[in-house]
Design an enzyme around this catalytic site. Structure first.
Site, mmCIF file in Angstrom:
data_model
loop_
_atom_site.group_PDB
_atom_site.id
_atom_site.type_symbol
_atom_site.label_atom_id
_atom_site.label_comp_id
_atom_site.label_asym_id
_atom_site.label_seq_id
_atom_site.Cartn_x
_atom_site.Cartn_y
_atom_site.Cartn_z
ATOM 1 N N LEU A 1 0.985 5.414 1.465
ATOM 2 C CA LEU A 1 0.519 6.297 2.529
ATOM 3 C C LEU A 1 0.457 7.723 1.992
ATOM 4 C CD1 LEU A 1 -0.259 6.316 5.563
ATOM 5 C CD2 LEU A 1 2.094 7.005 6.038
ATOM 6 N N LYS B 1 -3.925 5.341 4.437
ATOM 7 C CA LYS B 1 -3.206 4.144 3.982
ATOM 8 C C LYS B 1 -4.076 3.446 2.939
ATOM 9 C CE LYS B 1 -1.337 -0.190 5.901
ATOM 10 N NZ LYS B 1 -1.177 -0.949 7.170
ATOM 11 N N ASP C 1 5.189 -6.397 15.494
ATOM 12 C CA ASP C 1 6.148 -5.792 14.566
ATOM 13 C C ASP C 1 6.601 -4.451 15.119
ATOM 14 O OD1 ASP C 1 7.774 -5.726 12.342
ATOM 15 O OD2 ASP C 1 6.233 -4.951 10.994
ATOM 16 N N GLY D 1 0.802 -1.209 0.000
ATOM 17 C CA GLY D 1 0.000 0.000 0.000
ATOM 18 C C GLY D 1 0.834 1.257 0.000
ATOM 19 N N ASN E 1 7.715 1.952 13.053
ATOM 20 C CA ASN E 1 6.315 1.969 13.460
ATOM 21 C C ASN E 1 6.077 2.832 14.698
ATOM 22 O OD1 ASN E 1 5.524 0.332 11.354
ATOM 23 N ND2 ASN E 1 5.783 -1.565 12.515
#
Length: 370
Positions: A129, A142, A236, A127, A241
């Site tokens: 952003l 997203k 994750d 994807g 992140n």
């Protein structure tokens, strides 16, 4: 680039055997994701480059290699491989709307007429952003790439929406809504204007001095403690992140691979990023929330040094070192003693010896007061 998926009955050392097979063929592994189910099956997905011939020829070479490995290692277990050219994945038929569990207490389907997409700020395998606005509020959008959509990706998408709409905390990126009607699949969250901690460290060459480092660690610990209290394992956790807003508040983001913890208290579906991944996850062993604590320890070391974990190794070499040799990053000699002790506790090989996030939060706040 090619994406290779192996499915088989799970067994010890399976991942290392498959990576050896790919190395023998001369492929370079760029990404690797491993999943296993509670009833004993494994799915290992690799993104590779280095193959110059036709895709069908790669499939034939892999099949011959698998036959050899079945004779040598896999005994009578059944292995199937499939190879897809990257960015040319077959699009499977989709229903008009993705089924996402709902308790009827909130409305989160996005009115696309109120959603305005502006400039692209990032891109990933599945994807893109974008920065944009929704009902005049600045947001991050997203958007899933239609050509990459498949059944597994839809499960991941619905899981992310399901988890994000349940959580609300100042140190977790705020979910605003989602569009779940193909082909316009997207997730809308608050916009984090300062980007990721990873980009700050490695692209902007930013530095976190001890007070700033402690603030980031405290922010992340608060967010992660909240998630764990709600039985959510991130799976994750890494600096890419962790996002910063205009006030430099750090928030945990990206729940594409997060899962609600099973009632048994352990998980057996593996995913994540090798440089930050706990050894029990790499080894296909059952794991719990302490896997996030290991990843937090690696991220905290990254904040401390400004370096990529195991930068002198490939991700797979790092994974093998972590599991087989107890490899850990080197803590600088001038590190605050309590912080050095915390790092070593977070990345203990035995998960039961790692602290939980409520204790981590107490330790970081104590160091900050001192």
């Amino acid at each position: 680039m090619h994406e290779i998926t192996f499915s088989t009955v799970d067994k010890p050392k399976l991942l290392s055997q498959l990576t050896s097979l790919l190395a023998e063929i001369g492929l370079n592994i760029q990404e690797a994701h491993a999943f296993s189910t509670a009833d004993g099956f494994s799915l290992d997905v690799f993104v590779v480059d280095g193959w110059r011939e036709e895709t069908e020829e790669l499939k034939s070479v892999l099949e011959r290699g698998i036959l050899k490995y079945k004779e040598q290692y896999l005994s009578k277990r059944h292995v199937v491989s499939s190879v897809n050219e990257h960015y040319q994945v077959k699009i499977e038929p989709l229903s008009n709307c993705i089924a996402i569990p709902s308790d009827g207490t909130d409305v989160w389907e996005i009115d696309t007429t109120q959603l305005k997409t502006e400039n692209k700020v990032g891109s990933g395998s599945f994807g893109d952003l974008y920065r944009g606005t929704y009902c005049s509020q600045e947001v991050a959008i997203k958007v899933l790439k239609p050509e990459r959509v498949n059944a597994e990706m839809l499960r991941e998408f619905s899981q992310e929406v399901y988890i994000m709409r349940k959580i609300r905390h100042k140190n977790v990126v705020q979910f605003i809504g989602a569009c779940t009607r193909p082909p316009n699949l997207c997730i809308v969250t608050e916009f984090m204007s300062r980007g990721s901690v990873y980009d700050f460290l490695h692209k902007q060459r930013g530095v976190f001095k001890l007070p700033s480092l402690l603030k980031v660690g405290i922010d992340v610990s608060k967010g992660m403690n909240y998630l764990h209290q709600n039985n959510i394992i991130h799976r994750d956790l890494k600096t890419a992140n962790l996002l910063m807003d205009e006030n430099e508040v750090v928030k945990v983001a990206d729940f594409g691979v997060a899962r609600v913890q099973a009632q048994s208290g352990v998980m057996t579906a593996e995913t994540g990023t090798y440089r930050w991944m706990a050894p029990e996850v790499i080894e296909h062993k059952p794991y719990d929330q302490k896997a996030d604590v290991f990843s937090f320890g690696i991220s905290l070391w990254e904040l401390l040094t400004g370096e990529l974990p195991y930068s002198y190794l490939t991700p797979l070499q790092a994974a093998v070192g972590v599991v087989q040799k107890g490899l850990r990053p080197t803590i600088p000699k001038n590190t605050h003693p309590r912080l050095a002790e915390l790092l070593e506790r977070c990345w203990q090989q035995d998960p039961t010896n790692r602290p939980d996030f409520s204790e981590i939060l107490d330790i970081l706040q104590h160091i900050k007061r001192k």
